[in-house]
Every structure is written in structure tokens, then in C-alpha cells.
Design an enzyme around this catalytic site. Sequence first.
Site, PDB file in Angstrom:
ATOM      1  CD  GLU A   1      19.737 -29.128   3.724  1.00  0.00           C
ATOM      2  OE1 GLU A   1      20.483 -28.554   4.541  1.00  0.00           O
ATOM      3  OE2 GLU A   1      18.508 -28.944   3.669  1.00  0.00           O
TER       4      GLU A   1
ATOM      5  CE  LYS B   1      12.096 -26.092   1.718  1.00  0.00           C
ATOM      6  NZ  LYS B   1      12.350 -27.032   2.849  1.00  0.00           N
TER       7      LYS B   1
END
Length: 272
Positions: free
Chosen positions: A179, A112
Site C-alpha cells: 500500500e 491478513k
Amino acid sequence: MKTVSLLIDMKQKQTKISMVTAYDFPSAKQVEAAGIDMILVGDSLGMTVLGYESTVQVTLADMIHHGRAVRRGAPNTFVVVDMPIGAVGISMTQDLNHALKLYQETNANAIKAEGAHITPFIEKATAIGIPVVAHLGLTPQSVGVMGYKLQGATKEAAEQLILDAKNVEQAGAVALVLEAIPNDLAEEISKHLTIPVIGIGAGKGTDGQVLVYHDMLNYGVEHKAKFVKQFADFSVGVDGLKQYDQEVKSGAFPSEEYTYKKKIMNEVNNND
């Protein structure tokens, strides 16, 4: 073992994807036993298990060490390992070398990387066979600049996030973490992408959710974000440690129940 194609199939069937951030063998083993779909070995391990002040101190070696432990604990779960700060953005050659080292040495299913600026890196990594999960919205490695606050909260910022999400998908990202963004924005992005979108503090309109193991189980954490729900309370372990301390000091532990019964000193003394 779960694959990218299986995760995409879950999205298409509107089956929600569960993901937990875990950092070591025992927690990964528990996560897999619980049937969680994905594990993220996040660079948040710096604060959560290594005691650093931020993710800035986390190194590639740290991520490899913990990624290996998690893979051993969860051999059948889709594992994603974070590229730490500084591992992407130096030069494309170095970036790809870091990515390959992380991917190969942890045996992860994907790595990631954070930010909208990494689309060229995603393209190159994908081209050499490294699956990349993108991360937009609040990106922890950039909190020194943007701070811990809601992202995409203005019309312009929301439009940019939608564009960035489309760009990382086009670059080849196999999934996207969003997020700390508004619920309706996250839902809109999820609808327009074909890859799975995993939310943390992004509402229920995404294809899945991710929470940190230590946060959701109240294990050694002092401050939790608004979006964290506590599902169990591991802090009660402190009570057990206190009882152990008391029993050692009082002589109550170890009792006969926890003591080997074989007598050997008579034999030793008879040989003198």
C-alpha cells in the site's frame, strides 16, 4: 471457489487479480456477481461502516461478525479477513488463538496481518494450517506513528521494503498487499516474489489491485485517496431518499400501485 494455487497460477500466467474490500452481505453478493477474484474484509470497516474515528476501535468480534456476513454473501470468492489491531503482537499463544478463532469462525480463505515484524507469526500460523496474507508499505494500524504518507520513498526505505517482502514470503505468506509505495518499487517486489502481490496505491506493476467498495462506488465517503478511481456513483441514492421523504409527506406514497387491494373492514364490521 478460488484457491491459493489458482491465484498463484494467475500470477504465473500474468493474469491480473482483482480484489475489493467489502464488509457485509449485500456488497459481498454484488462483488461475487461481478466476478471479482478476491474480497478483503478490512478493518477499515471501523471508519467506513461503523463510524469509528480509526481502526483502533475495531475488535476481533467486529471482524468475525462482518467476515461471516461477507462469506454468506460470497460463498465462491477468495475471502481474506483482517486481524485487527491488538490481535497480533501480545504473545505467540494469544496471537495464534486469535488467528484460529478468526479463521474458523468466518470460514475465510485466509487472514491478513500488517507489518514486517510479524514474520514469526506467519511461520507459526502457516504451520498450523492458517493461510496468511501479509501487508507492507502503508499499514493503516500504524498510521498513528507513520502517518498517511508514501512509504519506501528513500533508497534505504525501498531496500528495507524489498527485504521485508522477501522475508514474509519465506515465512509462508500466501500473498502480499503493498500500500502507498512508488510504482517502480512495487513492480520490482512483484517480479521477485512467487506469491501474488496486490497493490493499493502502488501502481500497475503489481499482480493485482484492491480498492474499497465504498470508495470506488462513492458510497458514503467524504474523502478519497489519490489512488482511488470512482467507477460508479452510489451517492445518487440520497436523491431517492429525498423523493421518498417528499412523497410520504405529500401523501403521494403509497399509491394504489403499492397497496393491497383486499377489502376486509366490511367483514370485520359485520361481525360486530
